[in-house]
Design a protein around this motif. Structure first.
Motif, PDB file in Angstrom:
ATOM      1  N   SER A  59       0.850  -1.192   0.000  1.00  0.00           N
ATOM      2  CA  SER A  59       0.000   0.000   0.000  1.00  0.00           C
ATOM      3  C   SER A  59       0.885   1.241   0.000  1.00  0.00           C
ATOM      4  CB  SER A  59      -0.915   0.001   1.231  1.00  0.00           C
ATOM      5  OG  SER A  59      -1.703   1.175   1.260  1.00  0.00           O
ATOM      6  N   ASN A 112      -5.741   2.260   5.137  1.00  0.00           N
ATOM      7  CA  ASN A 112      -6.326   3.503   4.641  1.00  0.00           C
ATOM      8  C   ASN A 112      -5.419   4.664   5.039  1.00  0.00           C
ATOM      9  OD1 ASN A 112      -9.097   2.623   3.599  1.00  0.00           O
ATOM     10  ND2 ASN A 112      -9.088   1.752   5.646  1.00  0.00           N
ATOM     11  N   HIS A 232      -9.249  -5.120  -3.344  1.00  0.00           N
ATOM     12  CA  HIS A 232      -8.003  -5.750  -3.773  1.00  0.00           C
ATOM     13  C   HIS A 232      -8.318  -6.907  -4.722  1.00  0.00           C
ATOM     14  CE1 HIS A 232      -5.223  -3.574  -1.254  1.00  0.00           C
ATOM     15  NE2 HIS A 232      -5.910  -3.850  -0.170  1.00  0.00           N
ATOM     16  N   THR A 238      -6.095  -3.195  -8.041  1.00  0.00           N
ATOM     17  CA  THR A 238      -7.301  -2.861  -7.285  1.00  0.00           C
ATOM     18  C   THR A 238      -8.426  -2.500  -8.251  1.00  0.00           C
ATOM     19  OG1 THR A 238      -6.685  -0.519  -7.108  1.00  0.00           O
ATOM     20  CG2 THR A 238      -5.938  -1.990  -5.349  1.00  0.00           C
TER      21      THR A 238
END
Length: 249
Positions: A59, A112, A232, A238
């Motif tokens: 990420s 996030n 995902h 994504t």
């Protein structure tokens, strides 16, 4: 022409030799095949026994400057619950997930980004409540990961301030046992001025058709924001599954 007794004996001996040599070669081939099979089987067993780590996903921060890696630690033939390794540069944190002893997938971990330097990491398992880890890009001598106490009723998934730090939008989800898509708890949207008591958006943010693994809040100015829910797909890819537009006064 008749063969002599010596010739007959010679051919008999020759036949026995050839027959014996053939049997020896056949036995040798069988033994060789068995040895190769045993070594091949042993190699596969050893390969299964040797723990191998598996990267679930990476990420990156909105500006692509920082990256958090999520790895499932290898278990070999162990029947223990899986362990996830979360790393940022040289910093690492490990947590075992109660996932009914099943292998992990990308949706067992949600990351996030609140901004380019802060993120909320949430760990899910089939037999556990979500566990929250806060991440912040460390200053010299600091540790970037902080485990949040696990008895929270409400989990803040994401919080983003407007460009001029006037308003804020937060995404919250009620704490529930198991994976988020199992009972599909809705994500609630809160908004308002920074430092004030935030208001809850009229309707919860939920998508019954798609799994929502992580979210993005994009501010266009101090009054308008767009929320993206993404999923995902594996191998770093994504998919956008839902969008919500927010307008603040």
């Amino acid at each position: 022409m008749w063969m002599t007794d010596d010739e007959i004996e010679y051919y008999k001996a020759r036949s026995k030799f050839i027959s014996g040599a053939g049997c020896f070669i056949a036995v040798a081939v069988v033994i060789l095949i068995l040895i190769v099979s045993v070594f091949s089987f042993a190699s596969k067993v050893l390969d299964l026994m040797e723990p191998k780590d598996r990267q679930l996903f990476v990420s990156k921060s909105p500006d692509q400057t920082h990256a958090i890696k999520v790895i499932e630690k290898g278990r070999g033939l162990s029947f223990a619950d899986p362990t996830v390794l979360i790393s940022y540069k040289k910093y690492k944190i490990e947590r075992q997930l109660n996932n009914d002893r099943k292998d992990l997938a990308a949706d067992n971990v949600s990351i996030n980004w609140n901004n380019n330097e802060e993120a909320t990491v949430i760990l899910y398992g089939d037999e556990q409540y979500p566990r929250v880890i806060q991440f912040k890009v460390p200053e010299k001598g600091e540790y970037p990961f902080q485990v949040i106490k696990e008895d929270l009723d409400i989990i803040t998934l994401l919080s983003r301030q407007s460009p001029n730090h006037v308003n804020v939008v937060e995404l919250r989800r009620k704490r529930s046992l198991g994976m988020p898509y199992a009972n599909n708890p809705p994500v609630e949207v809160y908004y308002g001025k920074i430092g004030s008591s935030l208001q809850k958006y009229d309707a919860p943010y939920a998508d019954q058709q798609h799994r929502m693994d992580f979210f993005e809040i994009i501010w266009h100015d101090d009054q308008h924001a767009t929320i993206h829910a993404k999923q995902h797909l594996g191998k770093g890819s994504t998919r956008l599954v839902s969008t919500l537009e927010i307008t603040l006064n």
